[in-house]
Motif scaffolding. Structure first.
Motif, PDB file in Angstrom:
ATOM      1  N   ARG A  15       0.823  -1.213   0.000  1.00 35.72           N
ATOM      2  CA  ARG A  15       0.000   0.000   0.000  1.00 35.72           C
ATOM      3  C   ARG A  15       0.856   1.262   0.000  1.00 35.72           C
ATOM      4  NH1 ARG A  15      -5.250  -1.110  -1.473  1.00 35.72           N
ATOM      5  NH2 ARG A  15      -5.523  -3.319  -0.996  1.00 35.72           N
TER       6      ARG A  15
ATOM      7  N   THR B  25       2.639   4.490  -1.328  1.00 32.89           N
ATOM      8  CA  THR B  25       2.158   5.453  -2.317  1.00 32.89           C
ATOM      9  C   THR B  25       3.322   6.182  -2.984  1.00 32.89           C
ATOM     10  OG1 THR B  25       1.968   7.224  -0.673  1.00 32.89           O
ATOM     11  CG2 THR B  25       0.045   5.796  -0.990  1.00 32.89           C
TER      12      THR B  25
ATOM     13  N   ASN C  61      -8.786   0.501  -5.647  1.00 33.97           N
ATOM     14  CA  ASN C  61      -8.056   0.632  -4.399  1.00 33.97           C
ATOM     15  C   ASN C  61      -9.006   0.540  -3.206  1.00 33.97           C
ATOM     16  OD1 ASN C  61      -6.264   1.315  -2.371  1.00 33.97           O
ATOM     17  ND2 ASN C  61      -5.443   3.095  -3.424  1.00 33.97           N
TER      18      ASN C  61
ATOM     19  N   ALA D 267     -11.183  -5.263  -4.136  1.00 28.75           N
ATOM     20  CA  ALA D 267     -10.085  -4.372  -4.492  1.00 28.75           C
ATOM     21  C   ALA D 267      -8.933  -5.197  -5.051  1.00 28.75           C
ATOM     22  CB  ALA D 267      -9.635  -3.572  -3.273  1.00 28.75           C
TER      23      ALA D 267
ATOM     24  N   ASN E  60      -5.483   6.960  -8.537  1.00 32.05           N
ATOM     25  CA  ASN E  60      -5.435   5.578  -8.054  1.00 32.05           C
ATOM     26  C   ASN E  60      -4.059   4.958  -8.250  1.00 32.05           C
ATOM     27  OD1 ASN E  60      -8.019   5.409  -7.064  1.00 32.05           O
ATOM     28  ND2 ASN E  60      -8.892   4.535  -8.917  1.00 32.05           N
TER      29      ASN E  60
ATOM     30  N   THR F  23      -1.775   6.338  -5.486  1.00 32.56           N
ATOM     31  CA  THR F  23      -2.047   5.812  -4.157  1.00 32.56           C
ATOM     32  C   THR F  23      -1.989   4.296  -4.086  1.00 32.56           C
ATOM     33  OG1 THR F  23      -4.426   5.906  -4.641  1.00 32.56           O
ATOM     34  CG2 THR F  23      -3.471   7.782  -3.479  1.00 32.56           C
ATOM     35  N   PHE F  24      -1.842   3.643  -5.239  1.00 32.63           N
ATOM     36  CA  PHE F  24      -1.788   2.172  -5.267  1.00 32.63           C
ATOM     37  C   PHE F  24      -0.884   1.710  -6.416  1.00 32.63           C
ATOM     38  CE2 PHE F  24      -4.781  -1.779  -4.971  1.00 32.63           C
ATOM     39  CZ  PHE F  24      -3.824  -2.453  -4.238  1.00 32.63           C
TER      40      PHE F  24
ATOM     41  N   ALA G 218      -0.408  -2.073  -7.568  1.00 37.62           N
ATOM     42  CA  ALA G 218      -1.442  -2.678  -8.408  1.00 37.62           C
ATOM     43  C   ALA G 218      -1.186  -2.377  -9.876  1.00 37.62           C
ATOM     44  CB  ALA G 218      -2.814  -2.178  -7.989  1.00 37.62           C
TER      45      ALA G 218
ATOM     46  N   SER H 122     -11.782   5.079  -2.701  1.00 37.32           N
ATOM     47  CA  SER H 122     -10.894   3.940  -2.923  1.00 37.32           C
ATOM     48  C   SER H 122      -9.542   4.440  -3.390  1.00 37.32           C
ATOM     49  CB  SER H 122     -11.484   3.016  -3.984  1.00 37.32           C
ATOM     50  OG  SER H 122     -12.769   2.626  -3.652  1.00 37.32           O
ATOM     51  N   THR H 123      -9.094   4.613  -1.984  1.00 34.32           N
ATOM     52  CA  THR H 123      -7.806   5.254  -2.262  1.00 34.32           C
ATOM     53  C   THR H 123      -6.730   4.280  -2.929  1.00 34.32           C
ATOM     54  OG1 THR H 123      -8.588   6.948  -0.978  1.00 34.32           O
ATOM     55  CG2 THR H 123      -6.688   6.143  -0.117  1.00 34.32           C
TER      56      THR H 123
END
Length: 430
Positions: free
Chosen positions: A61, A63, A157, A169, A192, A195-196, A199, A422-423
């Motif tokens: 997680r 960032t 997220n 998620a 997104n 912050t993610f 992914a 959905s951070t």
């Protein structure tokens, strides 16, 4: 739409990262924005990966640092944004109006008139720019039976303020696609990605195509030129910072695009990608928002499958889907097995013959075919500059009508709030 062999040639010679396509190609000059002092990303791939793919239970997680506030309008006065803005050729940006919406999301002016001088998709579903120096939009799969798989609004997220237990998620969708050897074109929100980022890295590692879907999901024709630049630039940079690739493809939120937006995006190195079938999943009922029932949503898929099997539908399609919330993800996953039995499920860019979706030439994607599990490169490739996109005259081509898009835009504020919580080849995007 076949543009000319000259375009293909000048696209082919733009092999160096950051190179500019020559104006003599007949297209507006194109460039890849540079990203000052951007560290090289770690734990990333540098070429297309054919598998086996990772299916992690959890993702980091951590960032990205040095980016605008997630889901806020990015600052247009920043030195980086201004550098790109000043690089634009404004003689090649049509003087279309900055459009306005009512508080409920409907348009203050719904049309530029029948002549539609700026090819405003939200008004007429126009996909062939009136500006001759712009390439046509990619919006359908030319080959019968191709299902162009796309997902908007990712990476999905799990936000810290989520009130509902949310297993959907990422990496949920990416793992499912990997386990079933499916690939998609992913239109990522910059906020997104920032912050993610892990992914986004997984999406690239697992063979998907990463494209831009703006920083904060604002309706682009309602923005000024420099605001459009900021929305696109920070998303390009976030994807670059997370994965190391610079996208040459973008999808405007709500499909809202005209020749002014197209010209800015294209000069910044991106071609417009739309769709010709809409699952309406963005309107699924979730957390007391949306009005589409699961039964109604299932009906769309049932009709598409029936029409193809009975011979009523003789086309290919690019289909609009989202990794927006648990409902949209679960709907897609529930139908993919049946879709794969009926259609050739491939990424939207691949069904248009595009094998180089980034400015980084080391990435060459195959033209996926579900019959061979998507791992082999097709023998007869088609140049991205000549991807066939017929005029949207059929009912399927205009399924996302103006009235539908207005209904969609009504939910923009609540939808954005929901999401925010959905951070060296010629087969490339010209």
């Amino acid at each position: 739409m076949i543009i000319t062999e000259a375009v293909v040639f000048f696209t082919a010679v733009a092999q160096v990262y950051g190179a500019t396509i020559k104006k003599s190609s007949g297209l507006v000059a194109q460039f890849s924005p540079s990203f000052p002092s951007l560290p090289e990303p770690t734990n990333v791939v540098t070429t297309y990966q054919a598998g086996p793919y990772a299916t992690p239970k959890k993702l980091s997680r951590a960032t990205l640092k040095g980016f605008p506030e997630p889901w806020e309008a990015p600052d247009t006065s920043s030195a980086e944004v201004q550098a790109v803005y000043k690089k634009l050729d404004f003689t090649k940006i049509p003087k279309a109006p900055v459009r306005k919406q009512n508080p409920d999301g409907t348009w203050v002016s719904t049309s530029d008139g029948e002549s539609d001088p700026f090819c405003w998709w939200s008004s007429t579903n126009c996909v062939k720019p009136k500006a001759s120096y712009l390439p046509p939009d990619i919006y359908t799969c030319p080959k019968k039976g191709d299902w162009g798989l796309t997902y908007d609004d990712g990476p999905y997220n799990l936000g810290k303020d989520d009130k509902v237990a949310n297993k959907y998620a990422e990496p949920y969708l990416l793992n499912y696609l990997a386990e079933n050897n499916l690939h998609a074109t992913l239109f990522y929100i910059g906020s997104n990605v920032a912050t993610f980022p892990d992914a986004a890295r997984l999406g690239l590692k697992n063979g998907h195509q990463l494209c831009v879907h703006t920083w904060s999901h604002r309706v682009l024709t309602t923005l000024t030129d420099v605001e459009i630049v900021a929305e696109l630039y920070w998303t390009l940079k976030a994807i670059k910072a997370a994965t190391g690739v610079t996208s040459k493809c973008f999808r405007p939120p709500q499909g809202d695009v005209d020749d002014r937006v197209r010209a800015i995006a294209y000069q910044m190195g991106m071609r417009t990608v739309l769709w010709d079938e809409d699952t309406q999943d963005w309107n699924l009922l979730y957390n007391k928002e949306g009005s589409l029932s699961r039964k109604e949503a299932n009906g769309y898929f049932e009709t598409w499958i029936k029409n193809y099997k009975t011979g009523k539908d003789k086309s290919g399609h690019i289909v609009l889907e989202h990794e927006l919330n648990p409902e949209t993800v679960e709907l897609s996953i529930s139908w993919l097995p049946k879709l794969k039995q009926t259609f050739n499920v491939v990424p939207a860019l691949s069904c248009n013959g595009i094998t180089h979706p980034y400015w980084e030439e080391s990435f060459e994607y195959p033209l996926f075919d579900s019959s061979d599990n998507g791992n082999s490169t097709a023998k007869n490739k088609t140049s991205a500059t000549s991807s066939a996109a017929p005029s949207p005259t059929s009912s399927s081509a205009i399924s996302s009508s103006t009235s539908t898009k207005q209904s969609k835009s009504i939910t923009t504020a609540s939808r954005t709030k929901s999401v925010a919580s959905s951070t060296s080849s010629i087969e490339k995007i010209a």
